[in-house]
Write an enzyme that holds these catalytic residues in place. Structure first.
Site, PDB file in Angstrom:
ATOM      1  N   CYS A   1      11.022  47.564  -1.037  1.00  0.00           N
ATOM      2  CA  CYS A   1       9.986  46.609  -1.438  1.00  0.00           C
ATOM      3  C   CYS A   1       9.779  46.601  -2.948  1.00  0.00           C
ATOM      4  O   CYS A   1       8.889  45.917  -3.450  1.00  0.00           O
ATOM      5  CB  CYS A   1       8.663  46.903  -0.742  1.00  0.00           C
ATOM      6  SG  CYS A   1       7.939  48.505  -1.169  1.00  0.00           S
TER       7      CYS A   1
ATOM      8  N   ARG B   1      -0.265  44.542  -1.222  1.00  0.00           N
ATOM      9  CA  ARG B   1      -0.870  45.458  -2.188  1.00  0.00           C
ATOM     10  C   ARG B   1      -2.399  45.354  -2.073  1.00  0.00           C
ATOM     11  O   ARG B   1      -3.032  44.590  -2.796  1.00  0.00           O
ATOM     12  CB  ARG B   1      -0.420  45.096  -3.598  1.00  0.00           C
ATOM     13  CG  ARG B   1       1.095  45.124  -3.832  1.00  0.00           C
ATOM     14  CD  ARG B   1       1.394  44.693  -5.257  1.00  0.00           C
ATOM     15  NE  ARG B   1       2.787  44.827  -5.648  1.00  0.00           N
ATOM     16  CZ  ARG B   1       3.655  43.818  -5.708  1.00  0.00           C
ATOM     17  NH1 ARG B   1       3.263  42.581  -5.388  1.00  0.00           N
ATOM     18  NH2 ARG B   1       4.889  44.015  -6.106  1.00  0.00           N
TER      19      ARG B   1
ATOM     20  N   GLU C   1       8.848  56.872  -2.914  1.00  0.00           N
ATOM     21  CA  GLU C   1       8.757  56.655  -4.356  1.00  0.00           C
ATOM     22  C   GLU C   1       9.003  57.949  -5.122  1.00  0.00           C
ATOM     23  O   GLU C   1       9.343  57.931  -6.305  1.00  0.00           O
ATOM     24  CB  GLU C   1       7.361  56.145  -4.731  1.00  0.00           C
ATOM     25  CG  GLU C   1       6.972  54.852  -4.046  1.00  0.00           C
ATOM     26  CD  GLU C   1       5.481  54.597  -4.137  1.00  0.00           C
ATOM     27  OE1 GLU C   1       5.091  53.638  -4.804  1.00  0.00           O
ATOM     28  OE2 GLU C   1       4.712  55.385  -3.546  1.00  0.00           O
TER      29      GLU C   1
ATOM     30  N   ASP D   1       8.918  52.885  -8.868  1.00  0.00           N
ATOM     31  CA  ASP D   1       8.480  54.255  -9.086  1.00  0.00           C
ATOM     32  C   ASP D   1       9.589  55.259  -8.797  1.00  0.00           C
ATOM     33  O   ASP D   1       9.705  56.280  -9.485  1.00  0.00           O
ATOM     34  CB  ASP D   1       7.247  54.569  -8.233  1.00  0.00           C
ATOM     35  CG  ASP D   1       5.955  54.136  -8.912  1.00  0.00           C
ATOM     36  OD1 ASP D   1       5.904  54.174 -10.150  1.00  0.00           O
ATOM     37  OD2 ASP D   1       5.007  53.756  -8.201  1.00  0.00           O
TER      38      ASP D   1
ATOM     39  N   HIS E   1       6.449  44.057 -17.084  1.00  0.00           N
ATOM     40  CA  HIS E   1       5.673  42.903 -16.629  1.00  0.00           C
ATOM     41  C   HIS E   1       6.439  41.603 -16.853  1.00  0.00           C
ATOM     42  O   HIS E   1       6.382  40.678 -16.033  1.00  0.00           O
ATOM     43  CB  HIS E   1       4.338  42.849 -17.371  1.00  0.00           C
ATOM     44  CG  HIS E   1       3.359  43.853 -16.869  1.00  0.00           C
ATOM     45  ND1 HIS E   1       2.336  44.356 -17.640  1.00  0.00           N
ATOM     46  CD2 HIS E   1       3.233  44.464 -15.658  1.00  0.00           C
ATOM     47  CE1 HIS E   1       1.635  45.226 -16.934  1.00  0.00           C
ATOM     48  NE2 HIS E   1       2.155  45.300 -15.742  1.00  0.00           N
TER      49      HIS E   1
END
Length: 571
Positions: free
Chosen positions: A502, A300, A431, A455, A198
Site C-alpha cells: 500500500c 488513513r 514497515e 517507511d 510530497h
C-alpha cells in the site's frame, strides 16, 4: 547525473529519479519562491510600538497563512488535503510563536525573528530525522508566506503558466503542488526530493509525469524546452522538436489505451491481482469508488482528525468510517463484493494528533507512533476498534483492520485478538524490517499483511525521505528493500494468506510487475494510478513477472533494477 553529448547532434540530458511515468515536452517554467529583498528592505523593522504589537502582526500573518492552507485543503482530497492540513497546523503552532517572541525579546526585528524561529525549528526537524525531516520543506514554505504577508507582498508560490509548461523547482511544498492544473503543468522536475517526497506523492495523485532529484535542472535557461520522461528519469534539454513531438504522440496513444482499461486486474495468463485505492476520508473514497478498484487497501483514519483537540467519541468516529465503507458497498469490477482495509491511527512523527501524540520526543520517527500509542493508552485503540466495528455493521461492507508500526510477533498477536473479538479480519503493516523478517510468524497470528514501502524503505536504508543527497537510498527499488518484500510475499504464499503493498511503490506500473512476480496479491494506490498499473499487468505473463522480480532483486542499485526489469518485460 548530467550527460552532454555532441552539441551539434544531441541535447543535454539530465537524469533524476523517475516517479510518475509518461512523456511531456514543453517550455520551462521555473519556480523562484523567495520574497523580494526590496520589499523586506522597505518594511525594515516595521515600526511597531512594542513587542506585543509586533507579535500581533505575526499572529495575523500566521492566521492568514494557515487559513490559506485550510481553504486549499477543503478544495482537494487525499494526499493533497493531508499535507495542506498539516501545514496549516505548523503555521498555527504555539511553539513556533514562542520562538518568534523569544527572538523579538532578544532584539530582532519581526522579519528576522520569523526567519530565526524557522531556522531553529528546521534544525530540530532535521535532527529528528525520518518523517520529521520531510517537514523542513513545508516549514520553509510557511516562513516565506509569513514574511510576504508581513511586508505586503503576495504569498510566493507557483505562477500560473500562460501555456502548457514543465514546472522546474529546487523543491515544491504541498501548497505549491496541491492546486496545480494538469492542463497547464504537464510535468514536474525538481532538483531535490526523493521518490516518497510530497512532490512525488501529489504528482501521482495528479497523474502527471514527474522526475525528482535531478541535479543541474535549475541551471536550465528559461527559454529552453524540456522533454521529460517520467519512466526512465531522463530530462532532455532542447531536444529535436520533431522527434520530441513524435515521442510524445506515441506516449499519448499509449496513455489513451491505458485510460480505457476497466479491470478487474490480472496478468496476461490470468493470475488475478487485486487493485485497491488509498483514501483519507469520505470524499476521497467516493471519488475513488468510480475507478476500477476492488476496494480500499489503505484508509488513513488519522487524517480525519488532524484538527481535533480532543479524541472523537466512538459514535463520531463511526460516522466518519461509515462514509468510506458506504462508498464501497456492493460489487467491484470483477463482480465480487469489495472490502475496505482500515488502518488504525498512524499518529505521531509527522502526523501529530493533539489527543494522542506524545510531546517532546527526541526522535519521533523512531518513537511512540502508530500501534505504540496504545501501549500507554489502551483505550484509544479499543474505542477506535469499537467504532470501526459499528461502522461496518451499519454499512454492511466487509472491514479489514490493520495496525501500523508493528515490530514484534507479540504485538501482532495482541492486536489480532482485539480485532477478531469484534468480528473483523485482522492484519498488520510491514514497515519495520523486523516485521518482514518474521512475516511467516506474523501470519500465524493475523489474517493478512500490508507492506508500507515508504517507511520500510526509510527504516531499512536508514535514510531520511527528504534528504536529496540520499535519494538513491530512499528509492523503493533498492535491492535490500525488494528482498524484504519478497520475503514477506513468500511467507504469505506459504501460509495461503493475502500480502498487499500500500506504499507509493504500488503505483509504479513497472515495479508492480516485479511485486506480483514476488507473490504480492494486492496493490493499493492513488486512484489516478490504477488504470496504468492494471493495463501494464495485463500485458505480461506470470513467468515474466517472476523473472522481473528475480532481475530486480539481483541488481546492484535502483537504476540498474529498473533497467533490468524493462529488459525482461521487453520495454
Amino acid at each position: 547525473m548530467v550527460t552532454t553529448a555532441n552539441p551539434d547532434t544531441a541535447p543535454t540530458v539530465l537524469r533524476g529519479t523517475p516517479v510518475v511515468p509518461g512523456l511531456a515536452h514543453a517550455p520551462v517554467q521555473t519556480v523562484r519562491g523567495e520574497v523580494s529583498a526590496e520589499a523586506v528592505a522597505r518594511f525594515g523593522t516595521g515600526d511597531f510600538a512594542d513587542e506585543d504589537a509586533a507579535l500581533a502582526a505575526y499572529d495575523a500573518a500566521a492566521q492568514a497563512v494557515a487559513d490559506g492552507f485550510t481553504d486549499k485543503a477543503a478544495r482537494t482530497s487525499g494526499a493533497a488535503a493531508e499535507v495542506l492540513t498539516a501545514s496549516a497546523g505548523i503555521a498555527r503552532d504555539r511553539g513556533l510563536r514562542s520562538a518568534v517572541r523569544k527572538q523579538l525579546r532578544s532584539g530582532d526585528d519581526l522579519v528576522a525573528a520569523v526567519r530565526a524561529a524557522a531556522d531553529q525549528f528546521a534544525g530540530i526537524f532535521t535532527q529528528m530525522g525520518g518523517l520529521m525531516a520531510e517537514r523542513v520543506t513545508d516549514l520553509r514554505d510557511i516562513e516565506r508566506r509569513m514574511v510576504a504577508r508581513l511586508v505586503g507582498e503576495p504569498e510566493p508560490g507557483v505562477p500560473t503558466p500562460a501555456e502548457p509548461s514543465v514546472l522546474v523547482a529546487e523543491d515544491l511544498a504541498p501548497s505549491d503542488t496541491a492546486g496545480l492544473d494538469p492542463a497547464l503543468v504537464v510535468a514536474l522536475v525538481t532538483e531535490r526530493g526523493g521518490p516518497t517526497s510530497h512532490t512525488a506523492i501529489i504528482a501521482r495523485q495528479l497523474g502527471i509525469p514527474c522526475v525528482v532529484g535531478t541535479a543541474g535542472v535549475l541551471q536550465v535557461s528559461s527559454g529552453s524546452r524540456l522533454l521529460v520522461d517520467g519512466t526512465t528519469g531522463l530530462v532532455e534539454v532542447d531536444p529535436d522538436p520533431a522527434d520530441a513531438a513524435r515521442r510524445v504522440a506515441e506516449d499519448q496513444a499509449v496513455q489513451a489505451s491505458l485510460a480505457a482499461w476497466t479491470g478487474p486486474a490480472a496478468t496476461a495468463d490470468g493470475r488475478p491481482v487485486k487493485l485497491l485505492a488509498n483514501v483519507a476520508d469520505g470524499e476521497s473514497a467516493r471519488a475513488a469508488s468510480g475507478a476500477p478498484v476492488e476496494g480500499v487497501g489503505l484508509f488513513r483514519t488519522e487524517l480525519s482528525f488532524l484538527d481535533r483537540r480532543e479524541e472523537p467519541t466512538v459514535e463520531e468516529q463511526a460516522e466518519v468510517y461509515a462514509e468510506v465503507l458506504n462508498a464501497f458497498a456492493g460489487p467491484g469490477p470483477g463482480g465480487a463484493d469489495r472490502h475496505v482495509v482500515v488502518r488504525t491511527l498512524d499518529a505521531g512523527s509527522d502526523k501529530p494528533l493533539a489527543f494522542a501524540t506524545l510531546t517532546d520526543e527526541e526522535n519521533p520517527a523512531l518513537g511512540v507512533r502508530g500501534l505504540r500509542l496504545s501501549f500507554s493508552n489502551a483505550g484509544l485503540l479499543e474505542r477506535q476498534l469499537d467504532a470501526i466495528a459499528l461502522a461496518a455493521r451499519q454499512a454492511g461492507t466487509e472491514a479489514w483492520v490493520m495496525a501500523p508500526m508493528v515490530a514484534t510477533v507479540a504485538e501482532a498477536a495482541a492486536f489480532g485478538e482485539q480485532v477478531r473479538r469484534r468480528g473483523l479480519k485482522a492484519g498488520v503493516m510491514v514497515e519495520v524490517p523486523s516485521a518482514a523478517l518474521l512475516a511467516h510468524r506474523m501470519l500465524e497470528v493475523v489474517d493478512f499483511l500490508s507492506i508500507g514501502t515508504n517507511d520500510l524503505t526509510q527504516y531499512t536504508m536508514a535514510a531520511d525521505r527528504m534528504a536529496t543527497d540520499l535519494a538513491h537510498l530512499t528509492d523503493p527499488w533498492q535491492p535490500a528493500v525488494l528482498h524484504l518484500i519478497a520475503i514477506t510475499a513468500e511467507a504469505g504464499r506459504r501460509a495461503g494468506k493475502p500480502v498487499g503493498v500500500c506504499g507509493e511503490a504500488a503505483a509504479d506500473p513497472l515495479l508492480a510487475c516485479a511485486l506480483v512476480g514476488m507473490g504480492v496479491t494486492s496493490l493499493s494506490m492513488a486512484a489516478a494510478a490504477v488504470r496504468p498499473v492494471g493495463a501494464r499487468l495485463a500485458t505480461v505473463g506470470s513467468e515474466q513477472c517472476e523473472e522481473a522480480a528475480e532481475a530486480a532483486c539481483a541488481a546492484a542499485d535502483p537504476m540498474a533494477a529498473r533497467d533490468a526489469v524493462r529488459r525482461v518485460l521487453g520495454l
